[in-house]
Design a protein around this motif. Structure first.
Motif, PDB file in Angstrom:
ATOM      1  N   LYS A 265      68.134   6.274  41.567  1.00  0.00           N
ATOM      2  CA  LYS A 265      68.248   6.686  42.967  1.00  0.00           C
ATOM      3  C   LYS A 265      69.525   6.144  43.593  1.00  0.00           C
ATOM      4  N   PHE A 266      69.844   4.876  43.317  1.00  0.00           N
ATOM      5  CA  PHE A 266      71.081   4.303  43.834  1.00  0.00           C
ATOM      6  C   PHE A 266      72.293   5.065  43.311  1.00  0.00           C
ATOM      7  N   LEU A 267      72.300   5.339  42.017  1.00  0.00           N
ATOM      8  CA  LEU A 267      73.450   6.014  41.417  1.00  0.00           C
ATOM      9  C   LEU A 267      73.617   7.442  41.925  1.00  0.00           C
TER      10      LEU A 267
ATOM     11  N   THR B  27      79.115   0.363  38.158  1.00  0.00           N
ATOM     12  CA  THR B  27      79.202  -0.136  36.780  1.00  0.00           C
ATOM     13  C   THR B  27      78.027  -1.052  36.468  1.00  0.00           C
ATOM     14  N   ASN B  28      77.724  -1.957  37.393  1.00  0.00           N
ATOM     15  CA  ASN B  28      76.584  -2.857  37.205  1.00  0.00           C
ATOM     16  C   ASN B  28      75.281  -2.085  37.059  1.00  0.00           C
ATOM     17  N   LEU B  29      75.101  -1.090  37.913  1.00  0.00           N
ATOM     18  CA  LEU B  29      73.882  -0.293  37.862  1.00  0.00           C
ATOM     19  C   LEU B  29      73.766   0.466  36.542  1.00  0.00           C
ATOM     20  N   ARG B  30      74.868   1.053  36.113  1.00  0.00           N
ATOM     21  CA  ARG B  30      74.843   1.802  34.849  1.00  0.00           C
ATOM     22  C   ARG B  30      74.578   0.873  33.669  1.00  0.00           C
ATOM     23  N   ASN B  31      75.149  -0.319  33.709  1.00  0.00           N
ATOM     24  CA  ASN B  31      74.926  -1.274  32.616  1.00  0.00           C
ATOM     25  C   ASN B  31      73.462  -1.707  32.544  1.00  0.00           C
ATOM     26  N   GLU B  32      72.874  -1.997  33.705  1.00  0.00           N
ATOM     27  CA  GLU B  32      71.462  -2.381  33.695  1.00  0.00           C
ATOM     28  C   GLU B  32      70.586  -1.227  33.226  1.00  0.00           C
ATOM     29  N   LEU B  33      70.930  -0.029  33.674  1.00  0.00           N
ATOM     30  CA  LEU B  33      70.164   1.149  33.269  1.00  0.00           C
ATOM     31  C   LEU B  33      70.239   1.341  31.754  1.00  0.00           C
TER      32      LEU B  33
END
Length: 219
Positions: A181-183, A204-210
């Motif tokens: 949702k954030f992305l 980038t942080n969000l994609r890495n955690e995902l």
């Protein structure tokens, strides 16, 4: 954790803010103690005083754009005052706590209403936030997303700890939905400074955690 010196500084700032509403220090201290106790609860690994301190540093940077700094300061303090990872109404109850604590000591109803509206906005609903101060509050609340890789990793671990009661498969699914949702949002930050400095790193942080969550699911 915050140091005793940092906590003392936060208390002084709290008193100065309430003095703008003609609230005497002796009346301001009890509410401060309630908030500190709430943010110091053992089950709070991320939504604690460190988070509040980090938000205040962001708000300080964005002060030139703020319209009502006193109300914003109080909104920061109260926005996560009630936090139960099992509940869906934390923002609602946090706003109600602001009413309960600020009304009796003399903060005007008009100011409390502004504070409550800002608190409720931190539910990060789909609709765009209203005023400039609300946008600053939201940017400060989500500043952690654009933190360094190390700080973000600790944040992600701490969020998992706050949801330790959720089994891994369910947690991965729920967290994946949140990150997705954030992305999907056109932009995470409203303030030009936050957008320029943190938007790319946050994504980038969000994609890495995902990716980590999806990798764990496939393991």
């Amino acid at each position: 954790m915050v140091s005793p010196e940092r906590l003392a500084s936060m208390q002084k700032s709290w008193v100065r803010t309430l003095e703008q509403y003609r609230v005497a220090p002796v009346d301001a201290y009890p509410a401060f103690d309630v908030l500190v106790a709430a943010y110091s609860a053992v089950e709070r690994y991320y939504h604690n005083l460190e988070h509040i301190g980090e938000m205040f540093r962001v708000v300080e940077r964005l002060t030139p754009t703020v319209e009502d700094p006193n109300a914003l300061q109080l909104a920061v303090w109260f926005h996560d005052a009630v936090y139960d990872s099992r509940a869906k109404d934390n923002e609602q109850r946090s706003g109600e706590l602001a009413v309960d604590l600020l009304g009796p000591i003399g903060v005007p109803a008009s100011a409390i209403n502004r504070i409550v509206q800002m608190i409720w906005a931190t539910a990060h609903a789909a609709e765009a936030p209203g005023g400039r101060d609300t946008q600053v509050l939201l940017d400060a609340d989500l500043a952690i997303l654009g933190a360094s890789e190390e700080r973000y990793a600790r944040y992600a671990r701490d969020i998992r700890k706050e949801y330790s009661w959720v089994p891994d498969p369910e947690y991965r699914a729920g967290r994946t939905a949140v990150l997705t949702k954030f992305l999907a949002a056109p932009r995470l930050y409203h303030s030009p400074i936050m957008f320029e400095e943190g938007e790319e790193r946050a994504r980038t942080n969000l994609r890495n955690e995902l990716a980590e969550l999806q990798g764990a699911r496939g393991a």
